[in-house]
Write a protein that holds these residues in place. Sequence first.
Motif, mmCIF file in Angstrom:
data_model
loop_
_atom_site.group_PDB
_atom_site.id
_atom_site.type_symbol
_atom_site.label_atom_id
_atom_site.label_comp_id
_atom_site.label_asym_id
_atom_site.label_seq_id
_atom_site.Cartn_x
_atom_site.Cartn_y
_atom_site.Cartn_z
ATOM 1 N N THR A 1 1.299 2.743 14.980
ATOM 2 C CA THR A 1 0.892 1.539 14.249
ATOM 3 C C THR A 1 1.860 1.179 13.123
ATOM 4 O O THR A 1 1.586 0.247 12.355
ATOM 5 C CB THR A 1 -0.501 1.737 13.623
ATOM 6 N N SER A 2 2.959 1.883 13.011
ATOM 7 C CA SER A 2 3.840 1.739 11.846
ATOM 8 C C SER A 2 4.355 0.308 11.660
ATOM 9 O O SER A 2 4.601 -0.120 10.537
ATOM 10 C CB SER A 2 5.029 2.702 11.954
ATOM 11 N N HIS A 3 4.510 -0.452 12.730
ATOM 12 C CA HIS A 3 5.095 -1.785 12.622
ATOM 13 C C HIS A 3 4.070 -2.877 12.307
ATOM 14 O O HIS A 3 4.458 -4.016 12.059
ATOM 15 C CB HIS A 3 5.845 -2.134 13.924
ATOM 16 N N TRP A 4 2.771 -2.533 12.312
ATOM 17 C CA TRP A 4 1.782 -3.561 12.024
ATOM 18 C C TRP A 4 0.633 -3.114 11.125
ATOM 19 O O TRP A 4 -0.143 -3.951 10.643
ATOM 20 C CB TRP A 4 1.193 -4.139 13.311
ATOM 21 N N LEU A 5 0.504 -1.841 10.840
ATOM 22 C CA LEU A 5 -0.644 -1.364 10.067
ATOM 23 C C LEU A 5 -0.637 -1.904 8.632
ATOM 24 O O LEU A 5 -1.681 -2.255 8.085
ATOM 25 C CB LEU A 5 -0.683 0.163 10.047
ATOM 26 N N GLU A 6 0.541 -1.984 8.024
ATOM 27 C CA GLU A 6 0.616 -2.498 6.655
ATOM 28 C C GLU A 6 0.131 -3.944 6.596
ATOM 29 O O GLU A 6 -0.564 -4.344 5.654
ATOM 30 C CB GLU A 6 2.036 -2.399 6.118
ATOM 31 N N THR A 7 0.480 -4.728 7.598
ATOM 32 C CA THR A 7 0.018 -6.118 7.657
ATOM 33 C C THR A 7 -1.501 -6.179 7.761
ATOM 34 O O THR A 7 -2.154 -7.020 7.116
ATOM 35 C CB THR A 7 0.652 -6.838 8.862
ATOM 36 N N GLU A 8 -2.086 -5.269 8.538
ATOM 37 C CA GLU A 8 -3.543 -5.217 8.663
ATOM 38 C C GLU A 8 -4.199 -4.835 7.339
ATOM 39 O O GLU A 8 -5.243 -5.373 6.974
ATOM 40 C CB GLU A 8 -3.937 -4.223 9.760
ATOM 41 N N TRP A 9 -3.578 -3.904 6.619
ATOM 42 C CA TRP A 9 -4.123 -3.476 5.319
ATOM 43 C C TRP A 9 -4.111 -4.642 4.329
ATOM 44 O O TRP A 9 -5.101 -4.899 3.637
ATOM 45 C CB TRP A 9 -3.293 -2.314 4.780
ATOM 46 N N PRO B 1 -5.041 3.795 19.365
ATOM 47 C CA PRO B 1 -3.643 4.086 19.031
ATOM 48 C C PRO B 1 -3.539 5.351 18.179
ATOM 49 O O PRO B 1 -4.535 5.817 17.605
ATOM 50 C CB PRO B 1 -3.235 2.854 18.215
ATOM 51 N N THR B 2 -2.360 5.908 18.092
ATOM 52 C CA THR B 2 -2.083 6.971 17.125
ATOM 53 C C THR B 2 -1.585 6.325 15.834
ATOM 54 O O THR B 2 -1.137 5.167 15.843
ATOM 55 C CB THR B 2 -1.008 7.925 17.649
ATOM 56 N N TYR B 3 -1.661 7.061 14.738
ATOM 57 C CA TYR B 3 -1.191 6.507 13.466
ATOM 58 C C TYR B 3 0.285 6.148 13.561
ATOM 59 O O TYR B 3 0.722 5.096 13.074
ATOM 60 C CB TYR B 3 -1.415 7.513 12.337
ATOM 61 N N GLU B 4 1.069 6.997 14.205
ATOM 62 C CA GLU B 4 2.519 6.759 14.306
ATOM 63 C C GLU B 4 2.843 5.482 15.079
ATOM 64 O O GLU B 4 3.815 4.800 14.773
ATOM 65 C CB GLU B 4 3.194 7.959 14.976
ATOM 66 N N PRO C 1 0.826 -1.209 0.000
ATOM 67 C CA PRO C 1 0.000 0.000 0.000
ATOM 68 C C PRO C 1 0.864 1.265 0.000
ATOM 69 O O PRO C 1 2.017 1.253 0.432
ATOM 70 C CB PRO C 1 -0.786 -0.114 1.300
ATOM 71 N N SER C 2 0.272 2.343 -0.464
ATOM 72 C CA SER C 2 0.935 3.649 -0.392
ATOM 73 C C SER C 2 0.732 4.245 0.993
ATOM 74 O O SER C 2 -0.120 3.789 1.769
ATOM 75 C CB SER C 2 0.362 4.585 -1.450
ATOM 76 N N GLU C 3 1.454 5.290 1.296
ATOM 77 C CA GLU C 3 1.310 5.962 2.593
ATOM 78 C C GLU C 3 -0.107 6.500 2.764
ATOM 79 O O GLU C 3 -0.700 6.382 3.845
ATOM 80 C CB GLU C 3 2.314 7.104 2.685
ATOM 81 N N GLN C 4 -0.652 7.093 1.703
ATOM 82 C CA GLN C 4 -1.997 7.660 1.794
ATOM 83 C C GLN C 4 -3.040 6.565 2.000
ATOM 84 O O GLN C 4 -4.002 6.734 2.753
ATOM 85 C CB GLN C 4 -2.326 8.452 0.526
ATOM 86 N N THR D 1 -7.832 5.645 9.374
ATOM 87 C CA THR D 1 -8.940 6.524 9.749
ATOM 88 C C THR D 1 -10.276 5.793 9.669
ATOM 89 O O THR D 1 -11.131 5.930 10.553
ATOM 90 C CB THR D 1 -8.973 7.759 8.836
ATOM 91 N N ALA D 2 -10.452 4.993 8.615
ATOM 92 C CA ALA D 2 -11.725 4.295 8.409
ATOM 93 C C ALA D 2 -11.942 3.163 9.414
ATOM 94 O O ALA D 2 -13.093 2.767 9.657
ATOM 95 C CB ALA D 2 -11.800 3.747 6.989
ATOM 96 N N ASN D 3 -10.874 2.637 9.998
ATOM 97 C CA ASN D 3 -10.976 1.455 10.863
ATOM 98 C C ASN D 3 -10.419 1.693 12.267
ATOM 99 O O ASN D 3 -10.057 0.736 12.951
ATOM 100 C CB ASN D 3 -10.222 0.283 10.221
ATOM 101 N N ILE D 4 -10.393 2.931 12.698
ATOM 102 C CA ILE D 4 -9.708 3.240 13.955
ATOM 103 C C ILE D 4 -10.309 2.492 15.147
ATOM 104 O O ILE D 4 -9.586 2.046 16.051
ATOM 105 C CB ILE D 4 -9.688 4.767 14.197
#
Length: 318
Positions: free
Chosen positions: A277-285, A272-275, A159-162, A169-172
């Motif tokens: 989640t950096s180590h696991w957010l991509e895996t969730e996406w 959590p804050t977006y920052e 995924p891209s950063e955006q 944001t959609a799944n907070i």
Amino acid sequence: MLPVQILLDRPLSIELSVSASSRLRLAGNSLYQHTLVGIVSILNSGIFMRAWHMIRREPLVHFAFLALLLFAGQALFGSNTREIISVDRATADFLIKQRSELLLRKLTQEETQASIDNFIEEEVLVREARKQGFANSSQIRRLMVQNMRFFIAGDIRQPSEQELRDFFTANIQRFKSPRSFDLDHVYFKGEPPADMVSKVNAGADHSKLGDLRDLRERRMLSIDQRRLVGLFGGKIAKKVMTIGDDRWHGPFQSPRGNHFIRITGRNEPELPTYESTSHWLETEWISAKSRELIDREVAKFKRNYQIIVEDTSDGGAQ
């Protein structure tokens, strides 16, 4: 209406009987009349007659005709014969009980349906895995399911950063941490000392007691409900979650032995804050995109099966 009688047991002849009303209807359509006359001429020709009698006596033609009938029958009726996937009451009760023990409560109607749907999905994927040539063994059912899921959704782009920010944001609410506990734990394989609780509550060093050798099992941090059930079973987990003080409690008996537990911290759910989640957010996406692909393909696979689920509306296991 133009009834045509073909007499095949003697030289072919065709008799046409056209009513007065039919003549009137055909009078304005000379093209139709010429076409019909041409067809009749061909059927009455000697060439057609000789060909017909040759074909009639040829055994291969009979076999071909029978094969055509079989093929037509398969096309008409065979396509409606689908494999059956049946979820009987015993299976449904087991699935419901298994899920409710993990959640420590009775399931809602939606959760009950989700448990059954997940079982059906796994059964569909197992059968499709066999068709794809994966190993056929009930002992590695979960591996077959994993292989099929990877086969369907194993090539998802990064995924891209955006995209990650939009996904966050959609799944907070989905990423809110569950309520959890920090625990001290002492375990005995056999019968514990009768004065164990009073001894540790009086200040005895619990790290030197019991049969645990791994420090991570003595001091447990951020243990949520799911992990409590996994570590100690549903009955002990329920009791631990009702402890309201910071004193030692026990013994709690499990198949492993006897446990003594003290809650040293209670962690409430937090966003959590977006920052962070950096180590696991991509895996969730990637997991979410995989789920979309798998759902779409499973919906297609299900068309190959007749799915029968016995009614579970009058209960649900605790």
